[in-house]
Design a protein around this motif. Structure first.
Motif, PDB file in Angstrom:
ATOM      1  N   LEU A   1       1.332  -5.502  -0.987  1.00  0.00           N
ATOM      2  CA  LEU A   1       1.656  -4.312  -0.222  1.00  0.00           C
ATOM      3  C   LEU A   1       0.715  -4.171   0.960  1.00  0.00           C
ATOM      4  CD1 LEU A   1       3.550  -1.988  -0.228  1.00  0.00           C
ATOM      5  CD2 LEU A   1       1.990  -0.732  -1.684  1.00  0.00           C
TER       6      LEU A   1
ATOM      7  N   PRO B   1       4.879  -1.201  -6.335  1.00  0.00           N
ATOM      8  CA  PRO B   1       3.763  -0.491  -5.699  1.00  0.00           C
ATOM      9  C   PRO B   1       4.199   0.220  -4.423  1.00  0.00           C
ATOM     10  CG  PRO B   1       3.207  -2.808  -6.045  1.00  0.00           C
ATOM     11  CD  PRO B   1       4.603  -2.626  -6.481  1.00  0.00           C
ATOM     12  N   PHE B   2       5.149  -0.385  -3.713  1.00  0.00           N
ATOM     13  CA  PHE B   2       5.598   0.212  -2.468  1.00  0.00           C
ATOM     14  C   PHE B   2       6.188   1.585  -2.713  1.00  0.00           C
ATOM     15  CE2 PHE B   2       6.841   0.235   1.826  1.00  0.00           C
ATOM     16  CZ  PHE B   2       8.127   0.722   1.917  1.00  0.00           C
TER      17      PHE B   2
ATOM     18  N   LEU C   1       3.161   4.086  -4.689  1.00  0.00           N
ATOM     19  CA  LEU C   1       1.833   4.396  -4.165  1.00  0.00           C
ATOM     20  C   LEU C   1       1.846   4.992  -2.776  1.00  0.00           C
ATOM     21  CD1 LEU C   1      -0.094   1.216  -5.287  1.00  0.00           C
ATOM     22  CD2 LEU C   1      -0.048   3.437  -6.384  1.00  0.00           C
ATOM     23  N   ASN C   2       1.002   5.980  -2.602  1.00  0.00           N
ATOM     24  CA  ASN C   2       0.869   6.661  -1.337  1.00  0.00           C
ATOM     25  C   ASN C   2      -0.503   6.448  -0.732  1.00  0.00           C
ATOM     26  OD1 ASN C   2       2.533   8.096   0.157  1.00  0.00           O
ATOM     27  ND2 ASN C   2       2.223  10.037  -0.864  1.00  0.00           N
ATOM     28  N   ASN C   3      -1.390   5.924  -1.551  1.00  0.00           N
ATOM     29  CA  ASN C   3      -2.796   5.921  -1.192  1.00  0.00           C
ATOM     30  C   ASN C   3      -3.253   4.489  -0.983  1.00  0.00           C
ATOM     31  OD1 ASN C   3      -5.527   6.086  -1.063  1.00  0.00           O
ATOM     32  ND2 ASN C   3      -5.774   7.237  -2.960  1.00  0.00           N
ATOM     33  N   ASP C   4      -3.698   4.168   0.226  1.00  0.00           N
ATOM     34  CA  ASP C   4      -3.969   2.757   0.496  1.00  0.00           C
ATOM     35  C   ASP C   4      -5.139   2.207  -0.307  1.00  0.00           C
ATOM     36  OD1 ASP C   4      -5.442   3.213   3.841  1.00  0.00           O
ATOM     37  OD2 ASP C   4      -5.886   4.105   1.899  1.00  0.00           O
ATOM     38  N   GLN C   5      -5.895   3.056  -0.945  1.00  0.00           N
ATOM     39  CA  GLN C   5      -6.976   2.555  -1.800  1.00  0.00           C
ATOM     40  C   GLN C   5      -6.443   1.923  -3.078  1.00  0.00           C
ATOM     41  OE1 GLN C   5     -10.401   2.657  -1.226  1.00  0.00           O
ATOM     42  NE2 GLN C   5      -9.769   3.230   0.812  1.00  0.00           N
ATOM     43  N   LEU C   6      -5.168   2.172  -3.377  1.00  0.00           N
ATOM     44  CA  LEU C   6      -4.608   1.656  -4.628  1.00  0.00           C
ATOM     45  C   LEU C   6      -3.670   0.480  -4.415  1.00  0.00           C
ATOM     46  CD1 LEU C   6      -3.711   5.046  -6.330  1.00  0.00           C
ATOM     47  CD2 LEU C   6      -5.723   3.658  -6.691  1.00  0.00           C
ATOM     48  N   TYR C   7      -3.439   0.100  -3.137  1.00  0.00           N
ATOM     49  CA  TYR C   7      -2.470  -0.960  -2.879  1.00  0.00           C
ATOM     50  C   TYR C   7      -2.921  -2.290  -3.449  1.00  0.00           C
ATOM     51  CZ  TYR C   7      -0.382   1.977   0.827  1.00  0.00           C
ATOM     52  OH  TYR C   7       0.209   2.962   1.550  1.00  0.00           O
TER      53      TYR C   7
ATOM     54  N   TYR D   1      -2.813   3.924 -10.938  1.00  0.00           N
ATOM     55  CA  TYR D   1      -2.680   2.574 -11.482  1.00  0.00           C
ATOM     56  C   TYR D   1      -1.609   2.507 -12.554  1.00  0.00           C
ATOM     57  CZ  TYR D   1      -6.950   1.249  -9.045  1.00  0.00           C
ATOM     58  OH  TYR D   1      -7.881   0.980  -8.077  1.00  0.00           O
TER      59      TYR D   1
ATOM     60  N   LEU E   1      -0.961  -6.483   2.614  1.00  0.00           N
ATOM     61  CA  LEU E   1      -0.707  -7.445   3.694  1.00  0.00           C
ATOM     62  C   LEU E   1       0.564  -7.108   4.457  1.00  0.00           C
ATOM     63  CD1 LEU E   1      -1.705 -10.866   2.171  1.00  0.00           C
ATOM     64  CD2 LEU E   1      -2.695  -9.726   4.150  1.00  0.00           C
TER      65      LEU E   1
END
Lengths: 315, 442, 288
Positions: free
Chosen positions: C236, C222-223, C226-232, C148, C238
């Motif tokens: 990002l 964020p793109f 972030l690598n982890n879809d739980q943090l999108y 975050y 959508l």
């Protein structure tokens, strides 16, 4: 902590002393403390990466021999070769040209529309002002990527409610208007508010005098209000021009829908493609730096024109 | 009231500052796995993959392997968007343990040291995989994955519409394809036999492979690039002819327009690949059961060679702290009967493994092709006939990106597709030279 | 006096031309949003089959919402939560930072204050794209990506917000008031805390809203981080949803529903806080 810098408490000339004592306030550390977080963050997240990017622009990646490289690829000094490569790449200039074309469509449209709306909001006895103002400002709340998706659906022949199967929004000429439209749609409300505030802060006696003299509403708007908000219009133009130079979200999101949009269609897409598709952050850094220099130049130019025009207007 | 509001702001901000610090620490993903490999404790692996249906496959592994738990992650971009992220994140050490990798991208990931060789963890793969399948994952004597599937290119067509147009058998040569294209378009000007896609370089590469092209060849440590060789130009000029006559649509695959045209029967054929039935339901749901799969038309009558489009393996990243367990997972998925059965059922893959190709699960056709019960038999036959490039280049990402731009512009501006190939050639060679690969081309 | 009498007499009939222009403008701006609302009521088949501006009343809306929140084990809900965390957290923190910096720059002159201000404003010229990858690489050196903080920290300094706070502080916090407080023995900090920040509140609320919108809408940072879809965040998530599904038409309905959901919080925020924030502050000339 008391930090009064020795201002004598006599009552004569108090105002003058207040003014000068405020300026003499070197003893307090408060402003430095207050501004420290901003400065530190700026250094860490803007200045440092920018410097790093400049350094990167003078390097490039080399593999260490062998068919697929025997060791990890490492960075070597590249001198000006990244810059030269960008400046001699015809695609770079074409992307610049396309972006300028979109700006040529979008910036005047933004200024004209937001000025017109602002003046209409200020017109006497205009109705529905509150709700239309809100509606026009609404697109500002829509993220750029989402706005492009929205308009993408609006342009697609299959789902278009605005005649997409007749007008080819994704054709080679149509696409420029299509992209410019999304950008204009997103910012016209924001700029309208800036100009509206500027109009509202004009002293009312000027146009009331003109009204008494028999000038029509339209004449007042065009001949009096408009020239008086010229500085605000300059600022709006400046922001729009900078925004146009940094065009990225709209064409990127529309790209999957349109053959016409390549991955290097506008300069920032080209930078993105270099850095994230071709894995060449070094070339990307060099291209970005060139673009920044151009942006600064253009911003200075717009500012000069605005000031010059303003001076003309008040003569 | 102002007073309350302001303290609220400050309180909120401080609470958040504290929360943020906490969140920085306990974010899920800054380290590839949370546990050290004590014996007895559970190993957690992260696996990135974008295929639909993969969660069920992963769940099956997790159930059977309580000591090695795999978490599936969906990326925010597929293909090269993902691979480039992997390359960038490699330096930060945050890559997942296992990643899906299409065959054409594997050399690029190897060159960037993103994936590791797996020879010491894997059994002898040549027992179960043909030499041509293994050539997609083995380079300079090292193995980097276990081939998951083989995707021969297949011709799909709307039999009902072909019959109505008087075409009783699918075209067996490209000459016949062109002739059929003319018949269909003449009978109904709103219909075309297919499309030419500028969005998928893999599609064109597969057609070039069929024609005998080799975009990259190697001799020792030297590369040779031949994207605009005679075979590829032949393919480009052939399709140019069809496009110029308006007999195929220039719509890219998976565009909303193409989806609608396929669904409504305006496009009545698709030069696709083995995995097409997996995609059909989301493209053209209303046409289920109406499509028939046939071998791809050939350049010379009787020649059975076809190219491939797609196909992938799983690879283990250099950032992984548990390469042994990760390799075991990969081998289970793509090399064991259980794993392959799961893939067939959930992802509709056609396995590259020779034993896998004989599994009874393949006797059921994919749901979309219920009208063609021997679909997988056709796949098995075609899989024997595939030909691919000798090797994929180390910067195939540049080539693929160049394809989209060059061919997209050519379609847009109605210029020569063969020239677009030359643009790709130039871009690829200059990029390779810049990075320092030894290239024999001038 | 005379002016009042004149305007009073003219209040009778509405001025049509500006009203019509404004209505057209409002329609233009609202049309795509309206389309999304209507489209989200349709199921996937109806999307391509029925006339575009005809909403469907067969419950497609709820089907879409259900599918949206069920997708991939309910990750959409997580994305909404993430967006809230980024936007509220980042918004609050950057408001505090901008308020403090604006006050310092507006009410004090100290060594380097002019140049700091110019540097802050010049930062506007740097495109986010150019900075994104170097920011990532720098954070990566400290192992601080993919969380975050990586998304919030780079967005905490907003040149525009600091500029707004500075001019508002200059205009709204009178020197006389500060001086009077000093003479009464207040410390500078006290003045800032009790007097300055209270007077700056409308600007702070405006800045919070602008920052909230900016962070909520941010896609690029964020793109990259972030690598982890739980943090999108939503943007990002959508976008990825559209791309990862290969643009499959079957997912359009979910994407459309998602787009609608992502617009709603912002609209609510606008409307509810309309009383408190001065949208007029955004222009260069401030009249309090």
């Amino acid at each position: 902590m008391t930090t009064v810098a020795g201002a004598p408490r006599t009552s004569t000339g108090r105002a003058a002393r207040i003014e000068s004592s405020t300026r003499r306030r070197h003893r307090t550390m408060l402003p430095v403390i207050l501004i420290a977080p901003a400065v530190l963050l700026l250094l860490a997240f803007t200045v440092a990466p920018a410097i790093y990017a400049v350094i990167l622009s003078f390097l490039h990646l080399q593999i260490s021999g062998g068919l697929l490289g025997t060791g990890t690829p490492h960075e070597v000094w590249a001198g000006l070769s990244n810059y030269i490569e960008t400046l001699t790449d015809p695609e770079f200039w074409q992307s610049l040209g396309r972006m300028l074309l979109i700006a040529a469509i979008g910036v005047p449209a933004t200024i004209a529309l937001s000025t017109m709306f602002a003046l209409c909001l200020d017109a006497k006895r205009a109705r529905l002002v509150g709700i239309t103002r809100l509606a026009i400002f609404l697109p500002y709340a829509v993220p750029g990527v989402i706005a492009s998706l929205l308009w993408g659906f609006m342009y697609l022949p299959a789902t278009s409610p605005i005649g997409g199967n007749v007008i080819d929004y994704f054709g080679s000429t149509g696409i420029f208007f299509a992209v410019a439209n999304v950008a204009v749609w997103s910012v016209v409300g924001f700029n309208m508010v800036i100009l509206y505030t500027a109009v509202r802060s004009l002293p009312a006696d000027v146009f009331e005098a003109a009204e008494i003299d028999g000038a029509s509403e339209l004449q007042i708007a065009l001949r009096i209000k408009l020239p008086l908000i010229a500085p605000a219009i300059t600022m709006v133009t400046l922001f729009s021009v900078i925004g146009a130079l940094q065009l990225f979200n709209e064409p990127t999101t529309l790209k999957p829908l349109a053959n016409a949009i390549t991955s290097t269609w506008v300069p920032l897409m080209r930078v993105y493609a270099q850095a994230n598709v071709n894995n060449d952050i070094y070339g990307g850094a060099a291209s970005s730096f060139i673009l920044i220099v151009m942006t600064v130049g253009l911003a200075v130019l717009v500012n000069l024109i605005g000031r010059h025009g303003f001076k003309r207007g008040t003569r | 009231m102002f007073h309350k509001k302001r303290s609220l702001v400050i309180a909120g901000a401080s609470a958040l500052a504290v929360a943020l610090t906490a969140l920085t620490g306990c974010s899920s993903g800054s380290s590839p796995s949370d546990n050290s490999a004590d014996s007895g404790s559970v190993v957690h692996l992260r696996y990135v993959n974008w295929d639909g249906g993969m969660q069920t496959v992963v769940d099956e592994w997790n159930k059977a392997n309580p000591k090695v738990q795999v978490k599936l992650i969906k990326p925010s971009g597929t293909g090269y968007t993902l691979y480039n992220k992997l390359i960038t994140n490699n330096k930060a050490g945050t890559n997942p343990d296992v990643t899906e990798v299409e065959y054409q991208a594997l050399p690029a990931l190897i060159a960037n040291k993103v994936v590791v060789s797996l020879d010491k963890y894997l059994p002898d793969l040549s027992k179960n995989f043909s030499a041509s399948a293994l050539s997609q994952v083995q380079f300079q004597g090292k193995t980097y994955g276990v081939p998951q599937n083989v995707c021969p290119m297949i011709f799909f067509y709307r039999k009902d519409i072909f019959d109505a147009a008087g075409i009783t058998a699918p075209p067996t040569t490209w000459e016949e394809y062109a002739a059929d294209a003319a018949i269909i378009h003449e009978k109904n000007p709103s219909q075309v036999i297919g499309n030419f896609t500028a969005a998928d370089a893999g599609w064109f590469a597969g057609l070039a492979q069929q024609a005998g092209a080799n975009w990259w060849t190697t001799k020792g440590d030297t590369w040779s690039v031949g994207i605009d060789d005679a075979a590829s130009v032949k393919v480009a000029e052939y399709w140019q002819g069809l496009i110029d006559k308006g007999l195929v649509s220039p719509e890219p695959n998976w565009s909303a327009q193409w989806n609608t045209d396929m669904n409504k029967g305006n496009i009545v054929g698709w030069v696709g690949a083995q995995w097409a039935p997996n995609q059909f339901p989301s493209i053209a749901k209303d046409t289920a059961g109406k499509w028939v799969a046939a071998p791809l038309p050939a350049w010379n009558a009787g020649d059975k060679t076809v190219g491939i489009w797609g196909g992938e393996t799983e690879a283990v990243t250099a950032n992984s702290k548990h390469p042994a367990e990760a390799a075991k997972f990969v081998n289970w998925m793509n090399g064991s009967t259980d794993g392959i059965n799961s893939l067939i059922k959930n992802v509709q893959a056609f396995p590259a493994s020779t034993a896998g190709q004989k599994l009874p699960a393949l006797q059921t056709p994919p749901p979309f092709m219920s009208n063609q019960p021997d679909y997988n038999t056709l796949m098995a036959t075609e899989a024997q006939n595939v030909r691919t490039f000798q090797i994929w280049g180390p910067n195939a990402n540049v080539t693929f990106d160049s394809y989209t731009n060059a061919f997209g512009s050519a379609l847009q501006n109605k210029t020569s597709l063969a020239d677009a190939l030359t643009t790709m050639q130039t871009a690829t060679v200059s990029d390779m030279k810049k990075i320092g690969f030894t290239v024999s081309n001038k | 006096m005379t002016t009042i009498a004149i305007t009073g007499a003219r209040k009778k009939h509405p001025n049509l031309v500006p009203t019509i222009i404004l209505v057209i403008g409002a329609l233009y701006c609202f049309l795509p949003v309206l389309w999304i609302v209507i489209a989200s009521t349709k199921t996937n088949d109806q999307l391509f089959g029925t006339p575009t501006f005809l909403p469907s009343f067969t419950g497609g809306f709820f089907t879409n919402l259900q599918a949206l929140f069920a997708y991939n084990n309910g990750i959409f809900g997580r994305w909404v939560l993430n967006s809230v965390i980024y936007a509220v957290g980042g918004g609050l923190l950057s408001t505090v930072i901008a308020g403090a910096a604006g006050y310092a720059l507006g009410k004090y002159r100290f060594t380097g204050s002019v140049w700091i201000f110019r540097a802050i404003v010049a930062a506007v010229l740097l495109p986010q794209i150019m900075l994104a990858v170097p920011q990532f690489l720098l954070l990566a050196k400290f192992g601080m990506t993919n969380n975050y903080a990586a998304v919030i920290l780079p967005q905490l300094v907003s040149p525009f917000a600091i500029y707004l706070c500075k001019i508002y502080a200059q205009a709204a916090v009178p020197d006389e008031l500060m001086e009077a407080a000093r003479i009464d023995g207040s410390s500078e900090w006290r003045i800032f805390w009790s007097v300055g920040s209270r007077l700056m509140l409308p600007a702070l609320v405006t800045v919070f809203l602008l920052q909230f919108i900016g962070i909520w809408n941010n896609f690029l940072l964020p793109f990259v981080m972030l690598n982890n879809d739980q943090l999108y965040p939503l943007t990002l998530g959508l976008y990825g949803l559209m791309i990862v599904t290969g643009g499959q038409a079957a997912q359009y309905s979910i994407v459309i529903a998602g787009v609608l959901v992502s617009i709603v919080p912002l609209a609510i925020l606008f409307l509810s806080l309309q009383r408190y924030w001065k949208i007029d502050l955004i222009s260069g000339g401030v009249k309090i």
